[in-house]
Design a protein around this motif. Sequence first.
Motif, PDB file in Angstrom:
ATOM      1  N   THR A   5       4.728  59.142 -62.907  1.00 27.70           N
ATOM      2  CA  THR A   5       5.715  59.030 -61.914  1.00 27.70           C
ATOM      3  C   THR A   5       4.807  58.234 -60.616  1.00 27.70           C
ATOM      4  OG1 THR A   5       4.723  61.154 -61.140  1.00 27.70           O
ATOM      5  CG2 THR A   5       6.646  61.038 -62.570  1.00 27.70           C
ATOM      6  N   THR A  63      13.946  59.780 -61.947  1.00 27.08           N
ATOM      7  CA  THR A  63      12.919  60.519 -62.705  1.00 27.08           C
ATOM      8  C   THR A  63      11.470  60.141 -62.223  1.00 27.08           C
ATOM      9  OG1 THR A  63      12.875  59.175 -64.537  1.00 27.08           O
ATOM     10  CG2 THR A  63      14.461  61.044 -64.397  1.00 27.08           C
ATOM     11  N   ALA A 108      16.939  64.244 -58.650  1.00 27.07           N
ATOM     12  CA  ALA A 108      18.272  64.434 -59.506  1.00 27.07           C
ATOM     13  C   ALA A 108      19.572  63.805 -58.773  1.00 27.07           C
ATOM     14  CB  ALA A 108      18.356  65.766 -59.870  1.00 27.07           C
TER      15      ALA A 108
END
Length: 396
Positions: free
Chosen positions: A361, A352, A347
């Motif tokens: 991811t 992300t 963050a």
Amino acid sequence: MTTTAATATTTVITNIASLVTNDPTLGEGPLGLVENAAVVLDGETVAWVGPTAKAPAADETYDAKGHAAIPGFVDSHSHLLFAGDRTKEFNARMEGRPYEAGGIRTTVAATRAATDAELEANVTHYLREALLQGTTTFETKSGYGLTTEDEARALRIAARHTDEVTFLGAHIVSPDYADDPAAYVALVTGEMLQACAPHARWVDVFCEKGAFDGDQARAILTAGKAKGLHPRVHANQLSYGPGVQLAVELDAASADHCTHLTDADVDALANSRTVATLLPGAEFSTRAEWPDARRLLDAGATVALSTDCNPGSSFTSSVPFCIALAVRDMGMTPDEALWSATAGGAAALRRTDVGRLTPGTRADLTLLDAPSHVHLAYRPGVPLVTEVWQRGARVR
């Protein structure tokens, strides 16, 4: 140590005692914990996570043998472009005796004198050291050159190793401009920024007494934004000041250190996108007051944990060490500390694709020689990281 190149083949990692996904929709609690889990890697990407009993077939199988698995650590604050050593300064500090040898200026002199090859070797060494401790994503800064040429070359070297490169020409006022700080700010916002911006994603400033005040910091960060760099701020480390409020005002990705905070500072962070990045290695190495992570978390602020690896005030590349400090001395639970060192760090970089183990991811995964991530704080100082995958390649 085994190294395998990432390919298009799929790999299923089975028999994971406890898997931290950082996705509450996939498992229990904020960490999205899955027991007796498996992960499927497809090239550089996570393709599937869930119980081992339901794992789909893959080209290759790796048995985790009951170890815990966590996302690779995301170290969102480091200073790895340096040369020289400040052992004597640290030793004097620990002995409680005065030592006047220049602090950051000592490192500036050594860094300016170093060759490109020497700086590159230093970066490579410390990045490998961090990788073996589970760090798969990192940010690093310039700030030890403080001339246009030296800042630009530091960023060029850093950009060969990470996309998360930060221009920190405003670390301190250059010794060359000690009698004319305004002229140095003009250099940083003009010629130096022009040379450095093509090699960086971020712009940072040390907003603190003895470095840059609020007006100077705003000018530097605003100039950086105009060149396409996004702000981050060294804020409120040594004293109360305008750094946190400025970070929030400019939508900085992070306000880093956050040791001395007013209620208004905490509220500002809690009601913004700006992440409070806490750096306990600095407090450990300077015997300074610990940041109050509990206060920030209870207010609803997003917190990241990072190493602040640098030769003067936090010469550690170990995120597990920082997790243990945060749990012991900053009021964090083991779950909160791990989240902050993974998803929290992501963050702080406005990312992300890292800091989580969910389908889509990046395939950055660490196995621990333990059945649970809690052992990172429960067994401080023990080298628990046994296997590391980065972008789907097993690098340890």
